[in-house]
Design an enzyme around this catalytic site. Sequence first.
Site, mmCIF file in Angstrom:
data_model
loop_
_atom_site.group_PDB
_atom_site.id
_atom_site.type_symbol
_atom_site.label_atom_id
_atom_site.label_comp_id
_atom_site.label_asym_id
_atom_site.label_seq_id
_atom_site.Cartn_x
_atom_site.Cartn_y
_atom_site.Cartn_z
ATOM 1 C CB THR A 88 -4.602 7.478 7.656
ATOM 2 O OG1 THR A 88 -3.336 6.996 7.128
ATOM 3 C CG2 THR A 88 -4.377 8.697 8.521
ATOM 4 C CD GLU A 130 -3.336 9.215 4.586
ATOM 5 O OE1 GLU A 130 -2.749 9.008 5.668
ATOM 6 O OE2 GLU A 130 -4.122 8.397 4.067
ATOM 7 C CG HIS A 132 -1.716 -1.215 1.384
ATOM 8 N ND1 HIS A 132 -2.734 -1.512 0.515
ATOM 9 C CD2 HIS A 132 -1.650 -2.253 2.254
ATOM 10 C CE1 HIS A 132 -3.279 -2.680 0.853
ATOM 11 N NE2 HIS A 132 -2.641 -3.137 1.909
ATOM 12 C CG HIS A 146 -0.274 8.262 3.119
ATOM 13 N ND1 HIS A 146 -1.098 7.152 3.142
ATOM 14 C CD2 HIS A 146 0.389 8.276 4.314
ATOM 15 C CE1 HIS A 146 -0.964 6.537 4.319
ATOM 16 N NE2 HIS A 146 -0.059 7.193 5.034
ATOM 17 C CG HIS A 168 4.005 5.151 5.901
ATOM 18 N ND1 HIS A 168 4.027 4.970 7.279
ATOM 19 C CD2 HIS A 168 2.833 5.787 5.632
ATOM 20 C CE1 HIS A 168 2.914 5.452 7.800
ATOM 21 N NE2 HIS A 168 2.181 5.957 6.830
ATOM 22 C CG HIS A 205 1.939 9.706 7.766
ATOM 23 N ND1 HIS A 205 0.810 9.070 7.307
ATOM 24 C CD2 HIS A 205 1.665 11.027 7.744
ATOM 25 C CE1 HIS A 205 -0.118 9.968 7.042
ATOM 26 N NE2 HIS A 205 0.371 11.172 7.292
HETATM 27 C C1 LIG Z 1 -2.545 -3.415 14.472
HETATM 28 O O1 LIG Z 1 -2.585 -3.127 13.096
HETATM 29 C C2 LIG Z 1 -1.609 -2.325 12.618
HETATM 30 C C3 LIG Z 1 -0.942 -1.453 13.423
HETATM 31 C C4 LIG Z 1 0.067 -0.664 12.873
HETATM 32 C C5 LIG Z 1 0.394 -0.735 11.551
HETATM 33 N N1 LIG Z 1 1.412 0.030 11.006
HETATM 34 C C6 LIG Z 1 1.736 -0.044 9.597
HETATM 35 C C7 LIG Z 1 0.922 0.989 8.795
HETATM 36 O O2 LIG Z 1 1.634 1.267 7.602
HETATM 37 C C8 LIG Z 1 0.758 2.312 9.483
HETATM 38 C C9 LIG Z 1 0.128 3.445 8.934
HETATM 39 C C10 LIG Z 1 0.101 4.535 9.753
HETATM 40 S S1 LIG Z 1 -0.515 6.098 9.478
HETATM 41 N N2 LIG Z 1 -0.832 6.268 7.942
HETATM 42 O O3 LIG Z 1 0.551 6.983 9.866
HETATM 43 O O4 LIG Z 1 -1.717 6.241 10.233
HETATM 44 S S2 LIG Z 1 0.850 4.145 11.206
HETATM 45 C C11 LIG Z 1 1.198 2.536 10.752
HETATM 46 S S3 LIG Z 1 1.942 1.385 11.675
HETATM 47 O O5 LIG Z 1 3.331 1.414 11.515
HETATM 48 O O6 LIG Z 1 1.455 1.542 12.996
HETATM 49 C C12 LIG Z 1 -0.266 -1.609 10.743
HETATM 50 C C13 LIG Z 1 -1.288 -2.393 11.286
HETATM 51 ZN ZN LIG Z 2 0.547 7.081 6.898
#
Ligand SMILES: COc1ccc(N2C[C@H](O)c3cc(S(N)(=O)=O)sc3S2(=O)=O)cc1
Ligand SMILES: [Zn+2]
Length: 262
Positions: free
Chosen positions: A198, A105, A63, A95, A93, A118
């Site tokens: 998000t 976002e 993604h 967006h 990462h 982010h």
């Molecule tokens: C329990 O399920 C999960 C918990 C955490 C995550 N992560 C990977 C995601 O890429 C992601 C995206 C975030 S954003 N766009 O900043 O809100 S933060 C984040 S993450 O590193 O926490 C994935 C699944």
């Molecule tokens: Zn993000």
Amino acid sequence: MDNWGYADHNGPKVWHELFPLANGERQSPIDIVTKAAIYDPSLPPINVDYDPSSVKLIMNSGHTFTVEFDDGEDKSVIRGGPLHGSYRLQQFHFHWGPCDDYGAEHKVDGRDYPAELHIVHWNAEKFSSFVEAAQNPDGLAVLGIFLKVRNLIRIHLLSICLIFLLYQDGKQSSFTNFDPSCLLPDCKEFWTYPGSLTIPPLLESVIWILLKEPIAVSSRQLSQFRSLFSTTETDESKPCCMEKNHRPVQPLKGRKVRASFL
Ligand SMILES: COc1ccc(N2C[C@H](O)c3cc(S(N)(=O)=O)sc3S2(=O)=O)cc1
Ligand SMILES: [Zn+2]
């Protein structure tokens, strides 16, 4: 809908079918209405202390692309701002959208930026693991930085890695000695509010810190983002490009946005 995404059939409009938190009380992103933001002079400055040797790898998560860090100890942390104690760097990462006109976002007074960075941290002082932290209202802290397009001639280090990643058979490659503070703007003034991931599962565990000053990228770098394959294990058969991966803004539902500046 196990392979959520950003298309019409599995995108943000239908995430609520499997992830009811999508209609929760503290969802992200939001539109920052600057005149409604409350100046809070008690907010200390943001302080990042990143160790370049803590970077581990760059990967295509299907993604977005993610640069991951060793978060087994307090090597790279963020402190200050709205945070109590230090939060440990986990990954960063981006967006983006299908063109340079939008793709970030968060918005500022309804204004779109073309992309958003982010930088994700977790509260290792209070919780014993990232997964536990992600389940708690003060578990995660995400530093959000807007990207604006300026046609630079300088090839940014990330682009080199991205190019490398694009032409790799696998979905990840090792990555050494990178300090993400080089991605931060000089001015560290910010807005902050309580929000969520998000992306699914949209957990309401993020303290958002959005820097007011954007950083510059070239249009070519953004087109490189879009040319990443959006395949994950489940859809190897249908490789296509990652042309967009941003969630629309969500209702504020009475939340207050604080500003570190007048
Ligand atoms: C329990 O399920 C999960 C918990 C955490 C995550 N992560 C990977 C995601 O890429 C992601 C995206 C975030 S954003 N766009 O900043 O809100 S933060 C984040 S993450 O590193 O926490 C994935 C699944
Ligand atoms: Zn993000």
